[in-house]
Design a protein around this motif. Structure first.
Motif, short mmCIF file in Angstrom:
data_model
loop_
_atom_site.label_atom_id
_atom_site.label_comp_id
_atom_site.label_asym_id
_atom_site.label_seq_id
_atom_site.Cartn_x
_atom_site.Cartn_y
_atom_site.Cartn_z
N LEU A 70 0.54 -0.63 -0.09
CA LEU A 70 0.26 -0.51 0.21
C LEU A 70 1.30 1.34 -0.24
O LEU A 70 0.53 2.25 -0.40
N LEU A 71 2.05 1.22 0.92
CA LEU A 71 2.85 2.98 0.88
C LEU A 71 3.89 2.26 -0.54
O LEU A 71 3.30 3.93 -1.00
N GLU A 72 3.73 1.87 -1.13
CA GLU A 72 4.55 2.12 -2.52
C GLU A 72 3.28 2.36 -3.48
O GLU A 72 4.43 2.60 -4.36
N GLU A 73 2.55 1.80 -3.59
CA GLU A 73 1.55 2.16 -4.32
C GLU A 73 1.48 3.19 -4.60
O GLU A 73 0.89 4.22 -5.30
N CYS A 74 1.41 3.75 -3.11
CA CYS A 74 0.41 5.31 -2.49
C CYS A 74 2.00 6.43 -2.86
O CYS A 74 1.50 7.42 -3.92
N VAL A 75 2.94 5.69 -3.02
CA VAL A 75 4.63 6.83 -3.33
C VAL A 75 4.18 6.98 -4.67
O VAL A 75 4.35 8.19 -5.50
N ALA A 76 4.07 6.00 -5.49
CA ALA A 76 3.89 5.99 -6.56
C ALA A 76 1.99 6.74 -7.55
O ALA A 76 2.78 7.54 -8.30
N LEU A 77 1.75 7.11 -6.95
CA LEU A 77 0.19 7.78 -6.66
C LEU A 77 0.55 9.28 -6.76
O LEU A 77 0.31 9.93 -7.95
N LEU A 78 1.41 9.46 -5.33
CA LEU A 78 1.89 10.96 -5.45
C LEU A 78 2.59 11.15 -6.58
O LEU A 78 3.26 12.17 -6.67
N ALA A 79 3.77 10.52 -7.19
CA ALA A 79 4.57 10.71 -7.97
C ALA A 79 4.49 11.26 -9.36
O ALA A 79 4.48 12.19 -9.86
N GLN A 80 3.16 10.06 -9.75
CA GLN A 80 2.44 10.11 -10.39
C GLN A 80 1.72 11.80 -11.12
O GLN A 80 1.35 12.49 -12.02
N HIS A 81 1.21 12.46 -9.90
CA HIS A 81 0.81 13.72 -9.40
C HIS A 81 1.49 14.70 -9.15
O HIS A 81 1.55 15.93 -8.94
N HIS A 82 3.42 13.94 -9.16
CA HIS A 82 3.84 15.34 -8.99
C HIS A 82 4.03 16.01 -7.51
O HIS A 82 4.20 16.69 -7.51
N TYR A 83 4.01 15.15 -6.44
CA TYR A 83 4.23 15.30 -5.38
C TYR A 83 5.30 14.46 -4.95
O TYR A 83 5.22 12.93 -5.13
N ARG A 84 6.49 14.86 -4.12
CA ARG A 84 7.46 14.67 -3.55
C ARG A 84 6.99 14.26 -2.22
O ARG A 84 6.67 15.23 -1.58
N ILE A 85 7.38 13.33 -1.21
CA ILE A 85 6.79 13.33 0.62
C ILE A 85 8.18 14.24 1.24
O ILE A 85 9.21 13.53 0.88
N GLY A 86 7.80 14.71 2.55
CA GLY A 86 8.55 15.93 2.95
C GLY A 86 9.37 14.52 3.83
O GLY A 86 10.69 14.25 3.98
N ASN A 87 8.18 14.18 4.54
CA ASN A 87 8.24 13.88 5.97
C ASN A 87 7.31 12.94 6.61
O ASN A 87 6.14 13.88 6.27
N VAL A 88 7.03 12.37 7.05
CA VAL A 88 6.35 11.47 7.57
C VAL A 88 5.63 11.21 9.52
O VAL A 88 7.29 10.76 9.90
N SER A 89 5.21 11.98 10.05
CA SER A 89 5.60 10.73 11.61
C SER A 89 4.01 10.55 12.08
O SER A 89 3.21 10.42 11.43
N VAL A 90 4.68 9.59 12.95
CA VAL A 90 3.48 8.05 13.00
C VAL A 90 3.06 7.98 14.55
O VAL A 90 3.87 7.48 14.84
N GLN A 91 2.38 7.53 14.87
CA GLN A 91 1.87 7.26 16.57
C GLN A 91 1.52 6.09 16.82
O GLN A 91 -0.37 5.85 16.02
N LEU A 92 1.78 4.75 16.77
CA LEU A 92 1.19 3.27 17.33
C LEU A 92 0.34 3.92 18.31
O LEU A 92 1.06 4.22 19.72
N ILE A 93 -1.06 3.59 18.68
CA ILE A 93 -1.71 4.17 19.57
C ILE A 93 -2.07 2.18 20.49
O ILE A 93 -3.38 1.86 19.99
N ALA A 94 -1.29 1.79 21.40
CA ALA A 94 -1.76 0.03 21.74
C ALA A 94 -1.19 0.02 22.98
O ALA A 94 -0.46 -0.16 23.19
N ASN A 95 -1.65 -0.68 23.65
CA ASN A 95 -0.90 -2.07 24.99
C ASN A 95 -0.27 -2.97 24.50
O ASN A 95 0.65 -2.63 25.24
N THR A 96 -0.06 -3.75 23.09
CA THR A 96 1.00 -4.63 22.42
C THR A 96 1.09 -4.36 21.25
O THR A 96 0.16 -4.07 20.69
#
Length: 166
Positions: free
Chosen positions: A87-113
């Motif tokens: 899914l991430l690979e296909e998303c990167v390809a879609l963004l490139a097709q629309h002339h976007y590049r990724i600057g950075n990502v911050s993600v937080q997992l919310i879980a006990n385990t």
């Protein structure tokens, strides 16, 4: 989507994404594009990787390209068991097709385990390689409140920065 005029330079764009899944006993656990041994995974049409799913939502939102549901749909056989990596690979390809590049990502997992300290760097490195951009992964609990606090599920929230590319 509003396009900048020639006198108006393209500005960075930010997006937020969220995902949540119930834990499914016996299913392999994928978080942030790596398999976590000795932990149950999450239910879903895919591998249940809430971290990857939240990132896809954030990237698509930043680029004004919809969300995970509009990107891959629901019930499409070709996405049965799809990995967060794909899914991430296909998303990167879609963004490139629309002339976007990724600057950075911050993600937080919310879980006990699972406890992510032992896996955080491996996961962030893996996702950074897929996205060709820095990824910061953090994790927290909800101190026994809600479905994540009761250990019934996992959630993730992500913020992504994208730039228009030439």
């Amino acid at each position: 989507m509003v396009q900048p005029t020639p006198a108006q330079p393209a500005l960075p764009r930010v997006g937020t994404g969220f995902d949540a899944h119930q834990i499914e006993a016996g299913k392999p656990c994928f978080i942030g594009c790596i398999e976590i041994p000795a932990a149950d995974g999450c239910e879903g049409h895919s591998d249940g990787d809430v971290v990857a799913h939240a990132i896809v939502d954030a990237l698509l939102a930043a680029a004004g390209l919809g969300d995970l549901g509009s990107f891959v749909g629901v019930g499409r056989k070709e996405y049965d068991g799809v990995s967060g990596t794909r899914l991430l690979e296909e998303c990167v390809a879609l963004l490139a097709q629309h002339h976007y590049r990724i600057g950075n990502v911050s993600v937080q997992l919310i879980a006990n385990t699972p406890k992510m300290a032992a896996y955080r760097e491996q996961s962030a490195t893996r996702m950074s390689a897929i996205l060709h951009a820095p990824v910061n992964l953090s994790a927290t609990t909800t101190d026994h409140m809600g479905f994540t606090g009761r250990g019934e599920g996992r959630a993730a929230i992500a913020t992504a920065l994208v730039f228009e590319s030439a």
